[in-house]
Design an enzyme around this catalytic site. Structure first.
Site, PDB file in Angstrom:
ATOM      1  N   GLY A  67      69.810  55.535   2.922  1.00 46.74           N
ATOM      2  CA  GLY A  67      70.258  55.960   1.682  1.00 46.74           C
ATOM      3  C   GLY A  67      69.019  56.993   1.149  1.00 46.74           C
ATOM      4  O   GLY A  67      68.558  58.155   1.778  1.00 46.74           O
ATOM      5  N   LEU A  68      68.460  56.755  -0.102  1.00 43.56           N
ATOM      6  CA  LEU A  68      67.255  57.259  -0.419  1.00 43.56           C
ATOM      7  C   LEU A  68      67.674  58.745  -0.908  1.00 43.56           C
ATOM      8  O   LEU A  68      67.377  59.684  -0.578  1.00 43.56           O
ATOM      9  CB  LEU A  68      66.117  57.529   0.370  1.00 43.56           C
ATOM     10  CG  LEU A  68      65.325  56.032   0.725  1.00 43.56           C
ATOM     11  CD1 LEU A  68      64.826  56.186   2.115  1.00 43.56           C
ATOM     12  CD2 LEU A  68      64.460  55.417  -0.322  1.00 43.56           C
ATOM     13  N   HIS A  69      68.803  58.719  -1.587  1.00 47.05           N
ATOM     14  CA  HIS A  69      69.616  60.026  -2.037  1.00 47.05           C
ATOM     15  C   HIS A  69      70.468  59.815  -3.152  1.00 47.05           C
ATOM     16  O   HIS A  69      70.916  58.688  -3.204  1.00 47.05           O
ATOM     17  CB  HIS A  69      70.104  60.837  -0.879  1.00 47.05           C
ATOM     18  CG  HIS A  69      71.371  60.198  -0.268  1.00 47.05           C
ATOM     19  ND1 HIS A  69      71.348  59.675   0.707  1.00 47.05           N
ATOM     20  CD2 HIS A  69      72.563  60.213  -0.835  1.00 47.05           C
ATOM     21  CE1 HIS A  69      72.639  59.009   1.112  1.00 47.05           C
ATOM     22  NE2 HIS A  69      73.223  59.362   0.039  1.00 47.05           N
ATOM     23  N   ALA A  70      70.865  60.639  -3.908  1.00 49.09           N
ATOM     24  CA  ALA A  70      71.985  60.623  -4.766  1.00 49.09           C
ATOM     25  C   ALA A  70      72.997  61.825  -4.316  1.00 49.09           C
ATOM     26  O   ALA A  70      72.670  62.651  -3.663  1.00 49.09           O
ATOM     27  CB  ALA A  70      71.595  60.861  -6.097  1.00 49.09           C
TER      28      ALA A  70
END
Ligand code: TYD
Length: 142
Positions: free
Chosen positions: A50-53
């Site tokens: 992930g580590l995102h939007a």
């Protein structure tokens, strides 16, 4: 869903003496029209994904086997959930930063998504995410 929001939802299981069945429909258990499905498997120990939007994308995440941890954040608050039940989903709106970690070796993380894959919808830089979400909340109160 409200921008920058998330919610845990329990799915109804249709059980009988043969076992159980869980059914998800667009605009019912899934709050959007599903345009894409993917699943994350065989995640190695110690990995964080992930580590995102996303600017527009909404998702429902379900650990249909095994378990993992999901941290969500909207620039104002943050929450961490352990997903370890195929009858539980985590709905995530747009403008939510997410980090998935502590995957069990048998984890199958199913993701239902409201859009087809579009790299330009990703915000991968945390500073830009915080700026874009602050700008969104500023606009929405002015
Ligand atoms: P990535 O965005 O790194 O996954 P995560 O957000 O879970 O850390 O995606 C891994 C790879 O898969 C990357 O090359 C992009 C590709 N991908 C697709 O082709 N389609 C998809 O729907 C997704 C989610 C990823």
């Amino acid at each position: 869903m409200k921008v920058g929001s998330w919610e845990v939802v329990q799915f109804q299981s249709k059980g009988d003496d043969r076992g159980e069945l869980i059914s998800l429909e667009n605009f019912k258990e899934v709050p959007f029209e599903t345009k894409r499905v993917y699943y994350i498997i065989k995640t190695k120990a110690g990995v964080t994904r992930g580590l995102h939007a996303h600017r527009h994308l909404e998702q429902v995440l379900i650990a249909i086997a095994g378990s993992c941890k999901i941290k969500v954040e909207n620039g104002q608050s943050t929450e961490t959930y352990v997903l370890n039940d195929c009858k539980t989903g985590l709905r995530i709106s747009n403008l939510v930063w997410r980090e998935m970690s502590e995957f069990s070796p048998d984890c199958v993380l199913l993701v239902l998504a409201s859009e087809v894959y579009d790299p330009s919808d990703y915000i991968r830089d945390r500073k830009i995410f915080l700026q874009e979400s602050a700008a969104f909340y500023q606009d929405s109160i002015s």
